[in-house]
Design a protein around this motif. Structure first.
Motif, mmCIF file in Angstrom:
data_model
loop_
_atom_site.group_PDB
_atom_site.id
_atom_site.type_symbol
_atom_site.label_atom_id
_atom_site.label_comp_id
_atom_site.label_asym_id
_atom_site.label_seq_id
_atom_site.Cartn_x
_atom_site.Cartn_y
_atom_site.Cartn_z
ATOM 1 N N PRO A 180 90.267 -12.231 60.728
ATOM 2 C CA PRO A 180 91.111 -11.338 61.535
ATOM 3 C C PRO A 180 90.614 -11.241 62.973
ATOM 4 O O PRO A 180 89.433 -11.506 63.244
ATOM 5 N N GLY B 37 91.773 -6.848 58.113
ATOM 6 C CA GLY B 37 92.234 -8.223 58.064
ATOM 7 C C GLY B 37 93.002 -8.607 56.825
ATOM 8 O O GLY B 37 93.314 -9.785 56.637
ATOM 9 N N THR C 81 96.183 -10.287 57.842
ATOM 10 C CA THR C 81 96.069 -11.371 58.802
ATOM 11 C C THR C 81 96.743 -12.625 58.276
ATOM 12 O O THR C 81 96.487 -13.061 57.150
#
Length: 593
Positions: free
Chosen positions: A518, A536, A539
């Motif tokens: 991320p 993340g 992501t």
């Protein structure tokens, strides 16, 4: 106690920090690469061929080679053999012919044999190396590579012990302990009488090589506020690159390996003059409960920075310190202890740990590998190494704005992919020395950039409770690279571009892997394992670089509200995270409110 808050009172980056960093810490970083790479030139492989005692009296070297040395194909070129000679009776040949020139034209040798009487060496470039002094050629040509491997092994052991020592007795004492070790073994190297003793001394030097740079770097980071830490990182890397450039100058003037060992140790001996000037880290002193020593440094820092503190400032600071320390001791008994296994317990954090460690390994391997590879690239070895250091400097000019505009992830990815593609392309132009050198320089620029971004990005991805463990794990496993990479370069003895292809493939793989991480630009640092696991999760591999939102006119207040209520993200959100936000429904609801 928040030391960054104290720095705001005594000066976060004032005259005190500038004097210490520019006059003490950065100069201490400059020669850190001397002992790491001087060994390349101590063990440089000079041109050699089989010695024929009967022909020693002939001054025409070309004639001697034509008469005694067969030709063979190496790296696509026909060259004189380094390890074989014609099987002839040279005493009879010289006796039966009027001159060596006549013998060279009339004698047609057929059989060859290995060198029987040692080797002759071309000393036009290097006056003396361990290779020419101890005949580390042919069946022993792996010995110099093995020396580099042992240097790296010593570094791993030393770095582990140094980390413990640095946190136990302090930054300053551990620095001078390691400095003493490095100087003793560095000087002893110059007096080694055989290869075995030389390798023992080089392991002793390698024991200190990675760690000797840690103290100036850590001290610089701990003396300044958060906003100046990236600047200190960039300056440290610039100083290190300048050291590589200076090393090429030292090698240019010093071509005897014993003198080179002494010349590259002398700067470290001079650093003992810093024993009075170098301060201990006040941040570490407070963390270890040594308030009296920290107080002296803080007062000195405030005085030099021109900060006027209230008369009772230190009294209140001591009370707050003791109160916070008591609370911390009580909380420590309640808090769980974290270990390396916590980095792998949850799937998202486990993925990030594995990717960061893999990228760290590729970065360390390729950076060290390209530095090692410069002298054998073809052409002037010293010039190649000089260029390898010079090309690092321009990268720092665009690296900082790139990290701030494109973010950490895309800067890391592009640096590694561009450098990797440049290394891979050398396969297409392997017989063009100048083009290969240019592509090598592009590869060195790419890996130099990624080596700056990676530690910063890793520190922003690992949660606070396991950040030290995560950084240590990734860096230690990354240091396996300098053990592995000399073996790769050894394979390039027959195929010169093979190491560049392997290193290029590693760089491209690492660059692609970085897109699975991320973005961390302007993101809050994760504190707990739960924060690290959540960070993340959304992501996407194809996520675009972060876009800084602009705030204009009367829409500023409404835009801030939208930012908080619609996506609750920071100003550097990835564009792919914003695509799925139902803007119309939320905007209508906010306007009605």
């Amino acid at each position: 106690m928040d030391f960054d808050a104290i720095l705001e009172d005594v000066g976060g980056f004032g005259r005190y920090q500038k004097l210490v960093i520019y006059l003490i810490l950065l100069p201490a970083v400059i020669p850190c690469g001397f002992h790491a790479y001087a060994q390349l030139f101590m063990s440089a492989n000079v041109e050699h061929w089989c010695r024929v005692p009967e022909l020693d009296h002939i001054s025409d070297l070309g004639l001697v080679k034509n008469l005694s040395i067969p030709m063979e194909l190496r790296n696509g070129n026909t060259q004189y053999s380094e390890c074989s000679m014609y099987k002839l009776n040279y005493s009879d040949i010289l006796r039966n012919h009027e001159s060596p020139t006549e013998a060279a034209t009339k004698v047609t040798p057929k059989d060859t044999t290995s060198c029987k009487n040692g080797w002759s060496y071309d000393k036009s470039i290097y006056k003396n190396t361990i290779v020419s002094e101890w005949n580390l050629v042919c069946s022993k040509d792996f010995y110099p590579t093995f020396g580099l491997v042992l240097l790296a092994v010593g570094g791993i052991v030393g770095n582990y012990i140094f980390g413990y020592l640095q946190d136990t007795i302090g930054r300053k004492p551990s620095f001078f302990i390691y400095l003493l070790i490095e100087c003793v073994f560095g000087v002893a190297t110059a007096f080694a009488q055989n290869y075995v003793v030389w390798t023992i001394y080089r392991v002793g030097v390698g024991f200190t090589v990675p760690a000797i740079m840690a103290t100036p770097y850590v001290l610089a980071i701990e003396l300044v506020g958060p906003r100046c830490r990236t600047l200190c990182t960039i300056l440290s890397n610039i100083a290190y690159s300048m050291g590589l450039i200076l090393l090429s100058g030292v090698v240019y003037f010093v071509r005897d390996w014993r003198h080179l060992a002494l010349a590259t140790t002398l700067p470290f001996v001079c650093f003992f003059l810093y024993i009075w000037a170098m301060p201990e880290s006040p941040r570490w002193l407070l963390a270890r409960g040594r308030f009296e020593e920290a107080e002296i440094i803080l007062k000195n820092m405030a005085r030099i920075n021109g900060k006027s503190l209230p008369a009772n400032y230190m009294v209140h600071l001591r009370r707050k310190y003791e109160s916070d320390k008591l609370k911390q001791d009580i909380e420590k008994e309640k808090l769980r202890k974290y270990g390396i296994l916590d980095l792998f317990r949850t799937p998202n954090l486990r993925k990030k740990t594995i990717i960061i460690t893999f990228i760290w390994f590729t970065n360390t391997s390729v950076y060290v590998g390209l530095s090692y590879y410069a002298p054998v690239l073809g052409g002037d070895e010293v010039l190649n190494f000089f260029l390898a250091g010079v090309v690092e400097l321009p990268t720092y000019l665009f690296l900082w704005p790139s990290m701030e505009r494109l973010g950490r992830r895309w800067t890391l990815c592009m640096s590694m992919v561009v450098g990797g593609v440049a290394c891979l392309t050398t396969f297409l132009v392997q017989h063009e020395t100048n083009v290969t050198l240019a592509l090598y320089c592009v590869g060195k620029m790419g890996i130099s950039s990624s080596f700056v971004v990676l530690p910063l990005m890793a520190s922003e991805l690992y949660p606070t409770v396991v950040r030290g463990l995560g950084m240590s794990l990734s860096s230690v496993l990354g240091m396996l690279g300098p053990i592995f990479i000399p073996l790769v370069n050894y394979l390039g003895a027959d195929i010169m571009v093979l190491p560049l292809i392997i290193m290029g493939a590693l760089l491209v793989a690492g660059g692609i892997a970085s897109l699975l991480l991320p973005e961390t630009l302007n993101q809050h640092l994760p504190q707990t394992l739960e924060d690290g696991e959540k960070m993340g999760l959304d992501t996407d591999f194809c996520c675009s670089p972060p876009v800084k939102e602009t705030k204009q006119g009367n829409d500023l207040k409404l835009k801030d509200t939208l930012d908080q209520q619609i996506c609750n993200s920071c100003n550097a959100s990835c564009t792919c995270r914003m695509v799925n936000v139902p803007l119309l429904e939320n905007v209508t609801a906010i306007i009605e409110k």
